[in-house]
Scaffold this active site. Sequence first.
Site, PDB file in Angstrom:
ATOM      1  N   CYS A   2       0.861  -1.179   0.000  1.00 15.18           N
ATOM      2  CA  CYS A   2       0.000   0.000   0.000  1.00 15.18           C
ATOM      3  C   CYS A   2       0.901   1.234   0.000  1.00 15.18           C
ATOM      4  CB  CYS A   2      -0.895  -0.022   1.245  1.00 15.18           C
ATOM      5  SG  CYS A   2      -2.012   1.381   1.368  1.00 15.18           S
ATOM      6  N   HIS A  23      -9.304  -4.243  -1.160  1.00 11.72           N
ATOM      7  CA  HIS A  23      -8.281  -3.459  -0.456  1.00 11.72           C
ATOM      8  C   HIS A  23      -8.774  -2.026  -0.233  1.00 11.72           C
ATOM      9  CE1 HIS A  23      -3.987  -2.321   0.428  1.00 11.72           C
ATOM     10  NE2 HIS A  23      -4.463  -1.135   0.064  1.00 11.72           N
ATOM     11  N   GLU A  24      -9.311  -1.416  -1.278  1.00 11.13           N
ATOM     12  CA  GLU A  24      -9.757  -0.024  -1.175  1.00 11.13           C
ATOM     13  C   GLU A  24     -10.999   0.102  -0.296  1.00 11.13           C
ATOM     14  OE1 GLU A  24      -7.445   1.782  -1.939  1.00 11.13           O
ATOM     15  OE2 GLU A  24      -6.423   0.463  -3.346  1.00 11.13           O
ATOM     16  N   HIS A  51      -9.992   0.243   3.225  1.00 13.72           N
ATOM     17  CA  HIS A  51      -9.547   1.592   3.592  1.00 13.72           C
ATOM     18  C   HIS A  51     -10.722   2.447   4.084  1.00 13.72           C
ATOM     19  CE1 HIS A  51      -5.296   2.333   2.882  1.00 13.72           C
ATOM     20  NE2 HIS A  51      -5.339   1.662   1.747  1.00 13.72           N
TER      21      HIS A  51
END
Length: 136
Positions: free
Chosen positions: A85, A126-127, A130
């Site tokens: 990241c 993954h996003e 976040h």
Amino acid sequence: MIRPIMKDIFFLNQKSEPATIADKQVAEDLLDTLKAHEAGCVGMAANMIGIRKNIIAVNMGFVNIIMYNPKIVKKSDAYETEEGCLSLEGVRKCTRYREIEVEYQDGNFKKQRQKYSDWIAQIIQHECDHLQGIII
């Protein structure tokens, strides 16, 4: 506008807030910043540029797209992998799913529901993590 990458773990651990049409400039900045880092980055969440809004940008291989308020509604076929990241040093192990289904609003704030698999699914997961304040 290309924005600096947020590296403050306290900030990144906070959940993001729903995006509205007033956040279109944030999305543009997110796309500009992703483009500037395309050599080593395939997706970004708005908190990575210092804005806690539910917006992600994802490289679909041939184009970068924006998703407002994405929510993974189905997932299947778990596997273990390692990810990096821009906001963190090194790589970390995590669990992802090969098949996902996502509800989101597109660049025109029209509601969408799409299925994604493999690499694109991994980026979206993954996003979306976040946005929930989850960092690998």
